[in-house]
Design an enzyme around this catalytic site. Structure first.
Site, PDB file in Angstrom:
ATOM      1  N   HIS A 263      48.453  -5.600  31.984  1.00 38.90           N
ATOM      2  CA  HIS A 263      48.360  -4.919  30.697  1.00 38.90           C
ATOM      3  C   HIS A 263      47.089  -5.329  29.972  1.00 38.90           C
ATOM      4  O   HIS A 263      46.458  -6.331  30.306  1.00 38.90           O
ATOM      5  CB  HIS A 263      49.578  -5.242  29.819  1.00 38.90           C
ATOM      6  CG  HIS A 263      49.718  -6.697  29.487  1.00 38.90           C
ATOM      7  ND1 HIS A 263      50.300  -7.597  30.359  1.00 38.90           N
ATOM      8  CD2 HIS A 263      49.338  -7.426  28.396  1.00 38.90           C
ATOM      9  CE1 HIS A 263      50.290  -8.795  29.818  1.00 38.90           C
ATOM     10  NE2 HIS A 263      49.693  -8.734  28.621  1.00 38.90           N
ATOM     11  N   ARG A 282      43.736 -13.186  34.753  1.00 38.27           N
ATOM     12  CA  ARG A 282      42.982 -11.998  34.366  1.00 38.27           C
ATOM     13  C   ARG A 282      42.617 -11.138  35.565  1.00 38.27           C
ATOM     14  O   ARG A 282      42.373 -11.641  36.662  1.00 38.27           O
ATOM     15  CB  ARG A 282      41.730 -12.409  33.589  1.00 38.27           C
ATOM     16  CG  ARG A 282      42.078 -13.056  32.257  1.00 38.27           C
ATOM     17  CD  ARG A 282      40.867 -13.608  31.516  1.00 38.27           C
ATOM     18  NE  ARG A 282      41.269 -14.113  30.208  1.00 38.27           N
ATOM     19  CZ  ARG A 282      41.766 -15.333  29.991  1.00 38.27           C
ATOM     20  NH1 ARG A 282      41.899 -16.157  31.016  1.00 38.27           N
ATOM     21  NH2 ARG A 282      42.125 -15.704  28.785  1.00 38.27           N
TER      22      ARG A 282
END
Length: 409
Positions: A263, A282
């Site tokens: 997200h 990440r």
């Protein structure tokens, strides 16, 4: 009950105006990304119990049972298990995922055993906790959440007309199961960043062109990706982002983000609550470290439409944002003029955040002194918050909107 004094975190992606507008203060010209409410050691809230401001984490450490309640301490240990924030995105945050509890414990133990410093830029696990989170929009809010269906992602990428991306679209179209998502994400993140830069620039230019072309399918999605590319030119994470659903929330709507769901927040103001953790892996749109093998181990490669949550009506005017998590429970009250007081009894700690209007909190036999303590009244305006220790009897009134953060029953 005690008014909280909170810290604003000035991350580079923060809006320069949204939090000042909420608080009624003048913008400084610097980004103001997050207003933290809680006992996280990175920026604990402060409150005055009569001897001057004191950090909430220190107050809890001194007497966990009195502040949190015996039941909360037994379930989660002597710490506040959630962190409440106002989040103001003026630029995209990195595409990211969070581990589940078992993964966090194992990853943290492994990095500790290998002697990786906690502040090392390549460290993945800052603690041994998971980080499920929920965001409720206070303004129109844009984000990316979860994977598109592979065939839909293929159509979106194909329309860009970038030759170097055709192999990725072919994989997604030929293997429309979730395994194709893993294969494409691994290929994108495993590619040489310098070699990918030209492809990403071409994709960004095509996305901007398609966003401006009337009648283009996915026009709003292309606009979001082109906007992200302006902040991260040449970042291969743009192609990874195109595998994700573009979501637009209206005020009052919410997203719940569980473990392994990729997200990113793109733009807007919202109330965010999460388990008390810093664990982030990440995927792109970031200058920070990306551990591709560990990321691929943590990501849940499951394509689905994002579930936009709306509050469920409960007793006494409380509206609950239901989530499958014990560490936090988030609800809100929208108080109309002349409505009677709501009782907020709960054998657990609570943080109340006012986001509109003016609300009044009182303990029994209150007098409108504005001070914290037994038998007093406390007024909260937009952006102001207070701490209610476990078992404290409190009544809520006034006219406005209040978010209530606590733990699940």
């Amino acid at each position: 009950m005690n008014r909280l004094l909170n810290t604003v975190r000035p991350y580079a992606w923060g809006s320069t105006t949204a939090i000042p507008a909420l608080l009624g203060t003048e913008p400084t010209g610097e980004p103001q990304a997050e207003l933290w409410m809680g006992a996280h050691p990175g920026a604990p809230s402060r409150l005055d119990c009569g001897a001057g401001p004191e950090a909430l984490d220190a107050l809890i450490d001194a007497d966990p049972a009195a502040e949190l309640g015996d039941a909360t301490v037994k379930r989660f240990g002597p710490r506040l298990p959630f962190l409440l924030k106002v989040l103001a995105a003026g630029a995209p945050l990195s595409v990211q995922v969070h581990p589940d509890l078992a993964q966090a414990r194992a990853g943290f133990a492994d990095e500790e055993a290998r002697g990786v410093p906690l502040d090392a830029p390549h460290r993945n696990y800052k603690d041994a906790n998971h980080k499920p989170e929920m965001l409720v929009a206070l303004s129109p809010f844009e984000g990316l959440c979860g994977f598109r269906r592979p065939t839909e992602a293929a159509a979106l990428i194909d329309a860009l007309g970038v030759d170097a991306l055709v192999p990725y679209a072919d994989i997604l179209r030929a293997h429309p199961e979730d395994g194709a998502l893993r294969e494409v994400l691994a290929a994108v993140l495993g590619a040489d960043p310098a070699e990918m830069a030209g492809t990403v620039h071409a994709a960004a230019e095509a996305a901007a062109r398609l966003a401006a072309t009337p009648g283009t399918p996915y026009a709003a999605d292309y606009a979001a990706y082109a906007g992200a590319a302006r902040h991260f030119p040449g970042d291969r994470g743009l192609v990874a982002a195109m595998l994700l659903n573009h979501v637009r929330l209206q005020p009052g709507e919410a997203l719940y983000l569980g473990a392994g769901v990729p997200h990113a927040y793109l733009d807007g103001l919202g109330v965010e609550i999460m388990a008390n953790s810093d664990n982030v892996l990440r995927c792109g749109l970031t200058p920070k470290h990306i551990d591709v093998p560990e990321l691929l181990r943590i990501v849940r490669f499951e394509a689905d439409d994002p579930a936009v949550l709306r509050p469920e009506a409960g007793p006494d005017g409380e509206e609950l944002y239901a989530a499958p998590i014990d560490e936090f429970r988030l609800s809100r009250y929208v108080l109309a003029p002349g409505s009677g007081p709501r009782t907020l009894d709960r054998d657990a700690p609570q943080i109340l955040l006012c986001t509109a209007g003016q609300v009044r909190l009182r303990t029994p036999d209150a007098t409108p002194s504005g001070a914290a303590g037994p038998g007093t009244e406390l007024l909260l305006g937009p952006g102001e918050s207070c701490w209610i220790r476990a078992g404290e009897h409190t009544e809520l009134g006034g006219e406005g909107t209040v978010f209530r953060a606590t733990v699940a029953a």
